[in-house]
Write a protein that holds these residues in place. Structure first.
Motif, PDB file in Angstrom:
ATOM      1  N   ALA A   1       1.008   0.800  -4.421  1.00  0.00           N
ATOM      2  CA  ALA A   1       0.427   2.143  -4.447  1.00  0.00           C
ATOM      3  C   ALA A   1       0.379   2.637  -5.880  1.00  0.00           C
ATOM      4  O   ALA A   1       1.373   2.589  -6.610  1.00  0.00           O
TER       5      ALA A   1
ATOM      6  N   ARG B   1       0.822  -1.212   0.000  1.00  0.00           N
ATOM      7  CA  ARG B   1       0.000   0.000   0.000  1.00  0.00           C
ATOM      8  C   ARG B   1       0.855   1.261   0.000  1.00  0.00           C
ATOM      9  O   ARG B   1       0.454   2.299  -0.532  1.00  0.00           O
ATOM     10  N   THR B   2       2.034   1.183   0.639  1.00  0.00           N
ATOM     11  CA  THR B   2       2.845   2.386   0.823  1.00  0.00           C
ATOM     12  C   THR B   2       4.286   2.239   0.345  1.00  0.00           C
ATOM     13  O   THR B   2       5.063   3.181   0.464  1.00  0.00           O
TER      14      THR B   2
END
Length: 280
Positions: free
Chosen positions: A252, A216-217
């Protein structure tokens, strides 16, 4: 309904109760259970669902089917959910354990519409038809392999939950065997009997599951390094073999995508230390 506790509406005479809830980043729904079966869809973010028998990682735009009266815990990572709470008698086909599934466009749009209903929505007309169609669509879903088993033995379960919280490629069968005061051979035999996998294969899959929230990051390259892979290519190969999509689809800025047919079991590709394919 939005941001409404289930307890406030569980008594309503409806087979399907749709509720949308927004959670702060990192929120944990501690151990609990529902009288109803739950279809838990993450419209955004990643969910990690724990039960006494396993851990399920739910990527963005996927869902998990939770059986009625199943004790579970959910960690929310930037998640806005669309849940359906369903009377168990209405879904005799519901799986006996938690199951991660894909959410195609039709099902997604039905969920978005349903969470706008009042608790006592009309059973005739559009709202009743949507509720009925939701169950038909859920019944058509097929399981996705985003989970690992947790052994029933307390000492082995503790090892596994510690590893899931902080995957470390430096952990070996010998390290775990020492923690349980057994020989490596005896430990491996016991672990396989309780989970169906060797410890090395289990750890390899746990690291791949840990990649989903990390993506996600962080970039694929960063996640590969953090999880102990020799190269991003090795990580990509192992991830794709296990889950049917490359990790870039979860990174991401990725598109999420629809999973293909995932392979059976997991492999580390080329990790820096432990190769599960060589484990007993």
């Amino acid at each position: 309904m939005r941001n409404v506790p289930l307890d406030a509406v569980d008594h309503v005479d409806r087979v399907v109760l749709p509720i949308g809830t927004d959670y702060p980043p990192g929120h944990v729904l501690d151990w609990h259970e529902h009288r109803r079966a739950q279809f838990l869809y993450g419209a955004t973010g990643v969910m990690v669902v724990d039960t006494d028998v396993g851990t399920w990682t739910v990527p963005p735009e996927r869902a998990v089917l939770i059986p009625a009266a199943t004790r579970h815990r959910v960690r929310m990572l930037g998640v806005s959910t669309r849940s359906l709470y369903i009377e168990p008698d209405a879904v005799p086909w519901w799986p006996a354990t938690c199951t991660v599934v894909d959410v195609p466009p039709l099902l997604r749009e039905l969920l978005v519409s349903a969470v706008e209903f009042e608790a006592d929505y009309g059973l005739s007309g559009r709202e009743g038809c949507i509720a009925a169609l939701l169950l038909h669509e859920i019944a058509e879903r097929t399981p996705l392999p985003f989970h690992v088993a947790i052994p029933p033995s307390t000492d082995l379960a503790e090892l596994c939950r510690e590893y899931l919280a902080a995957p470390d490629v430096g952990v070996t069968n010998a390290v775990w065997a020492g923690r349980t005061a057994r020989s490596e051979r005896a430990f491996t035999r016991r672990f396989r009997a309780e989970t169906g996998d060797s410890p090395a294969v289990w750890r390899a899959r746990a690291r791949l599951l840990a990649a989903v929230p990390l993506l996600r990051t962080a970039s694929v390259t960063e996640v590969a390094g953090r999880l102990g892979y020799a190269s991003p290519a090795a990580f990509t190969t192992a991830f794709t073999r296990a889950f049917g999509l490359p990790p870039s689809r979860f990174a991401a800025g990725g598109q999420g995508g629809r999973p293909g047919r995932a392979g059976q079991g997991a492999s580390d590709g080329s990790p820096r230390r432990e190769d599960p394919s060589e484990a007993p």
